[in-house]
Design a protein around this motif. Structure first.
Motif, PDB file in Angstrom:
ATOM      1  N   UNK A   1      -3.368  -1.464   6.516  1.00 46.93           N
ATOM      2  CA  UNK A   1      -4.103  -1.554   5.126  1.00 46.93           C
ATOM      3  C   UNK A   1      -4.459  -2.696   5.017  1.00 46.93           C
ATOM      4  N   UNK A   2      -5.460  -3.157   4.161  1.00 47.98           N
ATOM      5  CA  UNK A   2      -5.851  -4.484   3.759  1.00 47.98           C
ATOM      6  C   UNK A   2      -5.646  -4.699   2.484  1.00 47.98           C
ATOM      7  N   UNK A   3      -4.955  -5.731   2.192  1.00 51.33           N
ATOM      8  CA  UNK A   3      -4.507  -5.753   1.017  1.00 51.33           C
ATOM      9  C   UNK A   3      -4.955  -7.146   0.099  1.00 51.33           C
ATOM     10  N   UNK A   4      -5.268  -7.050  -1.072  1.00 51.33           N
ATOM     11  CA  UNK A   4      -5.911  -8.103  -1.779  1.00 51.33           C
ATOM     12  C   UNK A   4      -4.953  -8.498  -3.010  1.00 51.33           C
ATOM     13  N   UNK A   5      -4.541  -9.751  -3.629  1.00 50.30           N
ATOM     14  CA  UNK A   5      -3.807 -10.036  -4.589  1.00 50.30           C
ATOM     15  C   UNK A   5      -4.372 -11.503  -5.152  1.00 50.30           C
ATOM     16  N   UNK A   6      -4.513 -11.130  -6.656  1.00 47.75           N
ATOM     17  CA  UNK A   6      -4.875 -12.506  -7.650  1.00 47.75           C
ATOM     18  C   UNK A   6      -3.811 -12.798  -8.477  1.00 47.75           C
ATOM     19  N   UNK A   7      -3.364 -14.052  -8.556  1.00 52.50           N
ATOM     20  CA  UNK A   7      -2.445 -14.521  -9.669  1.00 52.50           C
ATOM     21  C   UNK A   7      -2.970 -15.470 -10.407  1.00 52.50           C
ATOM     22  N   UNK A   8      -2.663 -15.304 -11.895  1.00 59.00           N
ATOM     23  CA  UNK A   8      -3.178 -16.473 -12.737  1.00 59.00           C
ATOM     24  C   UNK A   8      -2.212 -16.780 -13.925  1.00 59.00           C
TER      25      UNK A   8
ATOM     26  N   UNK B   1      -6.436   4.498  -1.667  1.00 61.16           N
ATOM     27  CA  UNK B   1      -6.909   3.415  -2.436  1.00 61.16           C
ATOM     28  C   UNK B   1      -5.802   3.037  -3.420  1.00 61.16           C
ATOM     29  N   UNK B   2      -5.288   1.842  -3.599  1.00 63.82           N
ATOM     30  CA  UNK B   2      -4.270   1.435  -4.737  1.00 63.82           C
ATOM     31  C   UNK B   2      -4.686   0.487  -5.334  1.00 63.82           C
ATOM     32  N   UNK B   3      -4.560   0.471  -6.873  1.00 66.48           N
ATOM     33  CA  UNK B   3      -5.037  -0.585  -7.675  1.00 66.48           C
ATOM     34  C   UNK B   3      -3.719  -0.835  -8.720  1.00 66.48           C
ATOM     35  N   UNK B   4      -3.522  -2.056  -8.795  1.00 69.37           N
ATOM     36  CA  UNK B   4      -2.282  -2.337  -9.835  1.00 69.37           C
ATOM     37  C   UNK B   4      -2.576  -3.740 -10.587  1.00 69.37           C
TER      38      UNK B   4
ATOM     39  N   UNK C   1       0.875  -1.059   0.113  1.00 71.44           N
ATOM     40  CA  UNK C   1       0.049  -0.018   0.116  1.00 71.44           C
ATOM     41  C   UNK C   1       0.885   1.178   0.246  1.00 71.44           C
ATOM     42  N   UNK C   2       0.384   2.103  -0.822  1.00 76.09           N
ATOM     43  CA  UNK C   2       1.085   3.583  -0.926  1.00 76.09           C
ATOM     44  C   UNK C   2       2.329   3.725  -1.627  1.00 76.09           C
TER      45      UNK C   2
ATOM     46  N   UNK D   1      -5.385  -2.187  -2.750  1.00 77.17           N
ATOM     47  CA  UNK D   1      -5.100  -1.905  -1.162  1.00 77.17           C
ATOM     48  C   UNK D   1      -5.945  -0.702  -0.692  1.00 77.17           C
ATOM     49  N   UNK D   2      -6.377  -1.183   0.589  1.00 75.18           N
ATOM     50  CA  UNK D   2      -7.193   0.182   0.999  1.00 75.18           C
ATOM     51  C   UNK D   2      -6.414   0.411   2.509  1.00 75.18           C
ATOM     52  N   UNK D   3      -5.917   1.598   2.570  1.00 75.27           N
ATOM     53  CA  UNK D   3      -5.198   1.897   3.714  1.00 75.27           C
ATOM     54  C   UNK D   3      -5.693   3.197   4.687  1.00 75.27           C
ATOM     55  N   UNK D   4      -5.591   3.259   5.650  1.00 78.47           N
ATOM     56  CA  UNK D   4      -6.180   4.334   6.754  1.00 78.47           C
ATOM     57  C   UNK D   4      -4.962   4.941   7.721  1.00 78.47           C
TER      58      UNK D   4
END
Length: 300
Positions: free
Chosen positions: A232-239, A187-190, A29-30, A220-223
């Motif tokens: 922050x809470x972070x989410x990842x998806x890999x394929x 908010x982060x988006x990658x 995040x950030x 990522x959503x951080x405060x």
């Protein structure tokens, strides 16, 4: 016994996902908030990963496998100006150890340790607006075949090939008028894609190991809890990233969902310390692992 051997082989094929190459080098995040030109960062990462379950085609095949990794990364980042544009150069040096054993693989013990593939990286901010807290950055990572690699070992830290990761990261700061929710949100988006050249010296048979591209999406959503503390809470998806040996597919395509909790603390001028825990929610093929990590950063 045949099933144990097949699981061990599949885990070794997936070792490029465990070893500290570009794969799974997700950002935090950030990370895509631009620093002023002339800023330098020195970072040290240490991640401990462990798992006991192996999945094939989305089903649990074994729950008696020990997958353990201890991975460190030294990273240097320099921000500089190119006219009105902020750019950055990076260098990442990974190192550590990985081991696989347990009755699920016939009690065979496989391990490796040493230096990983050195990764230079270069990036540029396509949007850099501190006033609106809006940033969009592009980074190109290049994994070089410099890590410890021996074709007579079934598991290696180095990969004996080149890798290229193209990553786009968006970051937006925002706030709420409600006093209970407050300010300091981000908010982060990658999104990223990785490509790999062939390892033409795989195993003592000098086989050719190929791997399909890997695709990643993360959010990522951080405060900011205080001026010095954030979470922050972070989410990842890999394929993707299916491997093949001499054009024979191994049916080991990666497809997983992971969630991470992060806490960051600025404990002195220029210093920040991060603590993280990442859990794998689902795994299509391979070992299901959880990771505990820390990151120490010094900025000047």
């Amino acid at each position: 016994m045949r099933r144990c051997k097949s699981i061990l082989v599949a885990l070794i094929f997936c070792s490029v996902s465990i070893a500290p190459c570009i794969v799974y080098a997700d950002y935090d995040a950030k990370d895509y908030i631009a620093a002023p030109p002339g800023t330098n960062l020195l970072l040290w990462y240490y991640k401990i990963g462990a798992g006991h379950e192996y999945y094939g085609a989305g089903k649990r095949v074994s729950d008696d496998i020990d997958i353990n990794s201890n991975i460190g990364i030294l990273r240097y980042v320099n921000y500089f100006g190119v006219g009105p544009i902020t750019a950055y150069a990076q260098l990442l040096v990974p190192f550590g150890s990985v081991s696989i054993d347990g009755s699920g693989v016939g009690n065979a013990h496989t391990e490796t340790a040493g230096l990983g593939d050195v990764i230079p990286a270069f990036g540029v901010f396509l949007i850099n607006n501190p006033k609106s807290k809006t940033y969009l950055g592009f980074t190109e990572y290049i994994s070089t075949p410099t890590g410890d690699y021996h074709n007579d070992k079934s598991l290696n830290i180095g990969t004996n090939r080149w890798g290229f990761k193209s990553e786009l990261g968006f970051s937006q700061g925002f706030s709420f008028s409600d006093k209970w929710i407050g300010q300091g949100w981000n908010f982060d988006l990658g999104a990223a894609v990785e490509f790999y050249t062939d390892n033409t010296d795989y195993s003592s048979q000098h086989s050719t190991l190929s791997q399909d591209p890997l695709y990643t999406i993360e959010a990522h959503l951080s405060k900011d809890i205080t001026k010095s503390l954030f979470a922050s809470i972070d989410y990842y998806f890999h394929e993707g990233a299916e491997t093949s040996i001499n054009s024979a597919n191994n049916n080991d395509e990666v497809e997983n969902h992971q969630i991470q909790l992060t806490t960051g603390f600025n404990f002195a001028p220029g210093f920040q310390f991060l603590v993280q825990y990442k859990a794998t929610l689902s795994e299509e093929n391979g070992g299901k692992t959880d990771t505990f990590g820390v990151r120490l950063m010094y900025a000047w």
